[in-house]
Scaffold this motif. Sequence first.
Motif, PDB file in Angstrom:
ATOM      1  N   LYS A  24       7.914  10.871  -4.336  1.00 16.71           N
ATOM      2  CA  LYS A  24       6.694  10.250  -4.864  1.00 16.71           C
ATOM      3  C   LYS A  24       5.922   9.561  -3.743  1.00 16.71           C
ATOM      4  N   ASN A  25       6.611   8.801  -2.904  1.00 16.17           N
ATOM      5  CA  ASN A  25       5.902   8.016  -1.893  1.00 16.17           C
ATOM      6  C   ASN A  25       5.456   8.853  -0.692  1.00 16.17           C
ATOM      7  N   ALA A  26       5.887  10.127  -0.638  1.00 15.09           N
ATOM      8  CA  ALA A  26       5.418  10.998   0.446  1.00 15.09           C
ATOM      9  C   ALA A  26       4.233  11.824  -0.022  1.00 15.09           C
ATOM     10  N   ALA A 124      -3.110 -10.779  -4.343  1.00 16.67           N
ATOM     11  CA  ALA A 124      -1.799 -10.138  -4.286  1.00 16.67           C
ATOM     12  C   ALA A 124      -1.964  -8.657  -3.948  1.00 16.67           C
ATOM     13  N   ARG A 125      -1.042  -8.123  -3.159  1.00 14.87           N
ATOM     14  CA  ARG A 125      -1.093  -6.729  -2.700  1.00 14.87           C
ATOM     15  C   ARG A 125      -2.439  -6.384  -2.077  1.00 14.87           C
ATOM     16  N   PRO A 126      -2.812  -7.122  -1.048  1.00 18.79           N
ATOM     17  CA  PRO A 126      -4.126  -6.892  -0.448  1.00 18.79           C
ATOM     18  C   PRO A 126      -4.164  -5.632   0.420  1.00 18.79           C
ATOM     19  N   ILE A 127      -5.385  -5.279   0.894  1.00 20.76           N
ATOM     20  CA  ILE A 127      -5.514  -4.153   1.828  1.00 20.76           C
ATOM     21  C   ILE A 127      -6.140  -4.643   3.127  1.00 20.76           C
ATOM     22  N   ASP A 128      -5.914  -5.939   3.420  1.00 18.89           N
ATOM     23  CA  ASP A 128      -6.547  -6.520   4.603  1.00 18.89           C
ATOM     24  C   ASP A 128      -6.117  -5.853   5.908  1.00 18.89           C
ATOM     25  N   TYR A 129      -4.860  -5.410   6.018  1.00 22.26           N
ATOM     26  CA  TYR A 129      -4.424  -4.758   7.278  1.00 22.26           C
ATOM     27  C   TYR A 129      -5.202  -3.460   7.494  1.00 22.26           C
ATOM     28  N   HIS A 130      -5.404  -2.721   6.403  1.00 25.05           N
ATOM     29  CA  HIS A 130      -6.142  -1.450   6.507  1.00 25.05           C
ATOM     30  C   HIS A 130      -7.560  -1.745   7.027  1.00 25.05           C
ATOM     31  N   PRO A 165       5.180  -4.550   8.769  1.00 22.92           N
ATOM     32  CA  PRO A 165       5.145  -3.078   8.846  1.00 22.92           C
ATOM     33  C   PRO A 165       4.770  -2.434   7.515  1.00 22.92           C
ATOM     34  N   SER A 166       3.497  -2.510   7.174  1.00 22.68           N
ATOM     35  CA  SER A 166       3.003  -1.981   5.897  1.00 22.68           C
ATOM     36  C   SER A 166       2.991  -0.449   5.926  1.00 22.68           C
ATOM     37  N   VAL A 167       3.564   0.134   4.891  1.00 28.69           N
ATOM     38  CA  VAL A 167       3.629   1.597   4.782  1.00 28.69           C
ATOM     39  C   VAL A 167       2.213   2.166   4.659  1.00 28.69           C
ATOM     40  N   GLY A 168       1.455   1.639   3.689  1.00 28.45           N
ATOM     41  CA  GLY A 168       0.120   2.169   3.437  1.00 28.45           C
ATOM     42  C   GLY A 168      -0.802   1.981   4.626  1.00 28.45           C
ATOM     43  N   ALA A 169      -0.755   0.806   5.269  1.00 31.74           N
ATOM     44  CA  ALA A 169      -1.646   0.558   6.407  1.00 31.74           C
ATOM     45  C   ALA A 169      -1.295   1.495   7.564  1.00 31.74           C
ATOM     46  N   THR A 309      12.889  -1.889  -1.328  1.00 33.93           N
ATOM     47  CA  THR A 309      12.386  -2.674  -2.470  1.00 33.93           C
ATOM     48  C   THR A 309      12.298  -1.817  -3.733  1.00 33.93           C
ATOM     49  N   ASP A 310      12.060  -0.501  -3.552  1.00 34.67           N
ATOM     50  CA  ASP A 310      11.941   0.375  -4.726  1.00 34.67           C
ATOM     51  C   ASP A 310      13.273   0.582  -5.452  1.00 34.67           C
ATOM     52  N   LEU A 311      14.394   0.239  -4.826  1.00 37.09           N
ATOM     53  CA  LEU A 311      15.678   0.378  -5.530  1.00 37.09           C
ATOM     54  C   LEU A 311      16.225  -0.973  -5.975  1.00 37.09           C
ATOM     55  N   THR A 331      12.010  -9.624  -0.637  1.00 40.61           N
ATOM     56  CA  THR A 331      11.167 -10.175   0.435  1.00 40.61           C
ATOM     57  C   THR A 331       9.904  -9.349   0.674  1.00 40.61           C
ATOM     58  N   VAL A 332       9.818  -8.144   0.088  1.00 43.06           N
ATOM     59  CA  VAL A 332       8.680  -7.269   0.420  1.00 43.06           C
ATOM     60  C   VAL A 332       7.458  -7.579  -0.451  1.00 43.06           C
ATOM     61  N   PHE A 333       7.668  -7.660  -1.765  1.00 41.42           N
ATOM     62  CA  PHE A 333       6.558  -7.961  -2.680  1.00 41.42           C
ATOM     63  C   PHE A 333       6.838  -9.269  -3.404  1.00 41.42           C
TER      64      PHE A 333
HETATM   65  C1  UD1 Z   1       4.489   1.679  -0.357  1.00 39.20           C
HETATM   66  C2  UD1 Z   1       5.106   2.446  -1.519  1.00 39.20           C
HETATM   67  C3  UD1 Z   1       5.850   1.495  -2.429  1.00 39.20           C
HETATM   68  C4  UD1 Z   1       6.867   0.713  -1.620  1.00 39.20           C
HETATM   69  C5  UD1 Z   1       6.211   0.035  -0.419  1.00 39.20           C
HETATM   70  C6  UD1 Z   1       7.210  -0.657   0.499  1.00 39.20           C
HETATM   71  C7  UD1 Z   1       3.650   4.352  -1.871  1.00 39.20           C
HETATM   72  C8  UD1 Z   1       2.651   5.013  -2.768  1.00 39.20           C
HETATM   73  N1  UD1 Z   1       4.064   3.142  -2.251  1.00 39.20           N
HETATM   74  O1  UD1 Z   1       3.544   0.770  -0.916  1.00 39.20           O
HETATM   75  O2  UD1 Z   1       6.519   2.247  -3.441  1.00 39.20           O
HETATM   76  O3  UD1 Z   1       7.452  -0.259  -2.448  1.00 39.20           O
HETATM   77  O4  UD1 Z   1       5.505   0.993   0.356  1.00 39.20           O
HETATM   78  O5  UD1 Z   1       8.172   0.237   0.951  1.00 39.20           O
HETATM   79  O6  UD1 Z   1       4.066   4.888  -0.852  1.00 39.20           O
HETATM   80  N2  UD1 Z   1       0.416  -6.034   2.705  1.00 39.20           N
HETATM   81  C9  UD1 Z   1      -0.570  -6.925   3.075  1.00 39.20           C
HETATM   82  N3  UD1 Z   1      -1.769  -6.422   3.502  1.00 39.20           N
HETATM   83  C10 UD1 Z   1      -2.014  -5.078   3.559  1.00 39.20           C
HETATM   84  C11 UD1 Z   1      -0.999  -4.180   3.170  1.00 39.20           C
HETATM   85  C12 UD1 Z   1       0.206  -4.694   2.745  1.00 39.20           C
HETATM   86  O7  UD1 Z   1      -0.378  -8.124   3.044  1.00 39.20           O
HETATM   87  O8  UD1 Z   1      -3.122  -4.689   3.952  1.00 39.20           O
HETATM   88  C13 UD1 Z   1       1.708  -6.553   2.223  1.00 39.20           C
HETATM   89  C14 UD1 Z   1       1.949  -6.224   0.754  1.00 39.20           C
HETATM   90  O9  UD1 Z   1       1.324  -7.180  -0.086  1.00 39.20           O
HETATM   91  C15 UD1 Z   1       3.454  -6.257   0.669  1.00 39.20           C
HETATM   92  C16 UD1 Z   1       3.885  -5.712   2.036  1.00 39.20           C
HETATM   93  O10 UD1 Z   1       2.760  -5.880   2.897  1.00 39.20           O
HETATM   94  O11 UD1 Z   1       3.918  -7.565   0.530  1.00 39.20           O
HETATM   95  C17 UD1 Z   1       4.326  -4.265   2.035  1.00 39.20           C
HETATM   96  O12 UD1 Z   1       3.303  -3.455   1.485  1.00 39.20           O
HETATM   97  P1  UD1 Z   1       3.107  -1.922   1.905  1.00 39.20           P
HETATM   98  O13 UD1 Z   1       4.242  -1.495   2.790  1.00 39.20           O
HETATM   99  O14 UD1 Z   1       1.727  -1.751   2.395  1.00 39.20           O
HETATM  100  O15 UD1 Z   1       3.283  -1.197   0.523  1.00 39.20           O
HETATM  101  P2  UD1 Z   1       2.458   0.035  -0.011  1.00 39.20           P
HETATM  102  O16 UD1 Z   1       2.079   0.946   1.097  1.00 39.20           O
HETATM  103  O17 UD1 Z   1       1.392  -0.460  -0.938  1.00 39.20           O
END
Ligand code: UD1
Length: 423
Positions: A24-26, A124-130, A165-169, A309-311, A331-333
Amino acid sequence: MSTEYVLIEQSSPLKGTVSLTGAKNAVSPIMASLLLTSGKNKLTNVPFSDDVRLMIKLLESLGAEVKADESLHTLEIDTSHIKSQSIGPDIMKKMRASILVMGPLLARFGFVEVALPGGCVLGARPIDYHLKAFAKMGVKIEAKGEYLTASAQKMHPTHCVLEYPSVGATENIMMAAVLTPGTTRITNAAFEPEVLDLIEVLKKMGAHIATFPPATIEIEGVTTLQPVEHHIMYDRLEAGSLLLAAAITGGEIHLPEAPAASMDVFLAKLEEMGHQLSYGDKGTGVALKATDSPKAVSFRTMPYPGFPTDLQAPMMAALCLASGKSFVDETVFENRLMHVRELQKMGAQIEMHGHTATIMGVDKLFGAAVIAPDIRASCALILAGLVAEGQTTMTGTHHLKRGYAGLLEKLQALGGKAQLLHE
Ligand code: UD1
């Protein structure tokens, strides 16, 4: 309007061999990355969850032509005629992962417009890093009504230091950088296996990407990228969920495709609980034989390769019935312990202190009416329901359907009594 729910009944120990779906996450970031190409792409081993169906709609709304074959798990995506770079609120509000089209659209067209994702962007769950990284690459970002527009005449390479180390960013910055001439470096990048699967796809397209320990990714921009064919990696999180289903019911399971090599910390915790594990060759495949007297274990969720965190939620369900006291630190979310309240309804003894849950193992759980608050929590509640005395009904099924493709069917094939119903 009818209410959809999952009816879960106490089941015998789950037994059997199951095959896994694609991760799913890939799949979401990889589908987004295809926007970097112009031509016919093909993905195999696609998990057809509701999020993937929504991502198909998103790509189609931009002009991609998509042929989906759910029975063959394949997607053909032709990106030759992308005519829009705008994603409306109907899609954005349902799926945060749609933010991942920003990087590819900026890289290819120098413009993207997205409705703000559900809730406040900087809350909560911001996209500021992106956004900070895009701004450093020369992108002008403006909020216009409920839209965020990002545009750049010419993007330039930069050095992005992520504070976490944000996955999405990491994924979004990489996708923006692959078509940006020069060298972009990401320090403190995420190295989740799903990020590596995306890197493999980008390299197949012709991107130049190198990785350096401990956590740096270097991208040398190129001018064009080619369409690709790719087999999505198997889902380590679905694998973990199924292992826990066997563990909690005292069963036995074999997952021949499980990417065990990327599940070490989680698997070590299952062993510490007393479950017997055996592994296939070359880091692929896991079999579990459950202990009948599971022990409490403690863990803290961390970026990869730490405990995922997903498990956390599904593992907590199993710990509710382990003897002794377990401590679980998320610690992640900041808001990923909402299943605690639901597990308590089923008789679990859990105390919360901030982001830490203390679980005192009990002998029995009891069926209850519970509400799934998120994707992974839905799995946790189903697992608890499989061992609870009586019947459990779980609403909030859209979470389950967003993130898992066919979990209930797999549990049924192993002897689990869990079915989707309407009333
Ligand atoms: C992805 C996964 C999710 C998984 C998470 C951590 C997908 C679709 N989702 O989510 O299932 O639980 O990785 O392994 O792949 N953060 C900021 N600013 C940002 C981005 C993130 O503060 O711009 C914080 C988040 O609030 C959170 C932490 O960084 O506390 C980790 O988030 P991130 O790794 O970015 O998670 P996602 O990519 O959203």
